[in-house]
Enzyme design. Structure first.
Site, PDB file in Angstrom:
ATOM      1  N   CYS A 112      45.844  43.277  45.046  1.00 16.23           N
ATOM      2  CA  CYS A 112      46.103  42.726  43.720  1.00 16.23           C
ATOM      3  C   CYS A 112      46.050  43.856  42.686  1.00 16.23           C
ATOM      4  CB  CYS A 112      45.071  41.656  43.392  1.00 16.23           C
ATOM      5  SG  CYS A 112      45.376  40.837  41.800  1.00 16.23           S
ATOM      6  N   CYS A 144      40.328  35.815  41.654  1.00 19.44           N
ATOM      7  CA  CYS A 144      41.634  36.407  41.319  1.00 19.44           C
ATOM      8  C   CYS A 144      42.309  35.622  40.182  1.00 19.44           C
ATOM      9  CB  CYS A 144      42.523  36.417  42.556  1.00 19.44           C
ATOM     10  SG  CYS A 144      44.146  37.161  42.265  1.00 19.44           S
ATOM     11  N   ARG A 181      39.673  45.559  38.556  1.00 19.41           N
ATOM     12  CA  ARG A 181      38.326  45.630  39.158  1.00 19.41           C
ATOM     13  C   ARG A 181      38.366  45.897  40.659  1.00 19.41           C
ATOM     14  NH1 ARG A 181      36.914  39.716  37.268  1.00 19.41           N
ATOM     15  NH2 ARG A 181      39.033  39.557  38.084  1.00 19.41           N
ATOM     16  N   ASP A 218      44.656  43.718  39.919  1.00 18.42           N
ATOM     17  CA  ASP A 218      43.410  43.565  39.150  1.00 18.42           C
ATOM     18  C   ASP A 218      42.655  44.893  39.019  1.00 18.42           C
ATOM     19  OD1 ASP A 218      40.539  42.914  38.603  1.00 18.42           O
ATOM     20  OD2 ASP A 218      41.289  40.861  38.711  1.00 18.42           O
ATOM     21  N   HIS A 258      41.034  39.000  46.527  1.00 15.78           N
ATOM     22  CA  HIS A 258      39.694  39.173  45.963  1.00 15.78           C
ATOM     23  C   HIS A 258      39.190  37.918  45.268  1.00 15.78           C
ATOM     24  CE1 HIS A 258      40.852  39.630  41.640  1.00 15.78           C
ATOM     25  NE2 HIS A 258      42.012  39.914  42.193  1.00 15.78           N
TER      26      HIS A 258
HETATM   27 ZN    ZN Z   1      43.834  39.296  41.592  1.00 13.46          ZN
END
Ligand code: ZN
Length: 212
Positions: free
Chosen positions: A42, A101, A46, A44, A98
């Site tokens: 992803c 998400c 993090r 993302d 994750h």
């Molecule tokens: Zn995600």
């Protein structure tokens, strides 16, 4: 100080630190790359694959998109996949979802801005295909986390049916597909499932729950 200046300063500090530890740190990668893994994760911020696996430059070939989705008509991903498997000779492809998400949450909620809403079509398909189990989860957190897990499963099955992977399986290349989830709460990667050329895709069960 502006954040963008901080980014540049941090880069110079990192380069100096790496050189101090190993004078050959950058030179060894200049000629070619020979990564062992393709990581599909992803976008993302993090979920940083190099950091969480302590991979050095040259270790991971990476593709990221919102909710780690696999579309066979995604030219970007198909080019990355073909290059990784058939040119670089990568033998392991990881799809890593994750906990928490935002993309999967948006698929659950519906009504995201365009073009995000269109992008999430595959994630909504996953929701439709596993609606009974997702609806049965008692809390919103458990719903999204279970959808994260079954999304990894379904994207892994999509991956197994792409041209680059089918070609590798048919040629008996030693390729393994791995489905993982990353837990933001403790930094741990949790393995869900694996697919090889011997896997009967129509019989792949839903994975055990790992994010509770
Ligand atoms: Zn995600």
């Amino acid at each position: 100080m502006k954040e963008i200046d901080q980014l540049m300063l941090a880069n110079r500090a990192w380069a100096a630190e790496m050189l101090a530890e190993n004078p050959d740190y950058f030179n060894r990668n200049v000629g070619a790359q020979k990564p062992v893994f393709l990581w599909i994760g992803c976008s993302d911020s993090r979920v940083a694959p190099d950091q969480m696996t302590q991979a050095v430059p040259g270790g991971l070939f990476v593709h990221r998109n919102i909710a780690n989705l696999v579309y066979p008509d995604d030219g970007n991903l198909m080019a990355v996949l073909h290059y990784a498997v058939h040119v670089l000779g990568v033998e392991n492809v990881v799809i890593c979802g994750h906990y928490g998400c935002g993309g999967v949450q948006a698929a659950l909620d519906g009504g995201a801005d365009q073009p995000i809403e269109d992008w999430l079509a595959h994630a909504r398909q996953v929701l439709d295909d596993h609606r009974d189990e997702i609806d049965a989860m008692p809390t919103p957190e458990e719903k999204v986390n279970r959808l994260v897990e079954v999304n990894v499963r379904d994207q892994l099955l999509h991956l197994a049916q792409t041209e680059p992977v089918k070609k590798a399986f048919e040629a008996d290349m030693p390729l393994t597909l791995h489905g993982w989830v990353y837990d933001l709460r403790d930094g741990h990667i949790k393995p869900l499932m694996r697919v090889t050329r011997d896997t009967v895709l129509a019989e792949v069960p839903r994975p055990e729950r790992v994010l509770v």
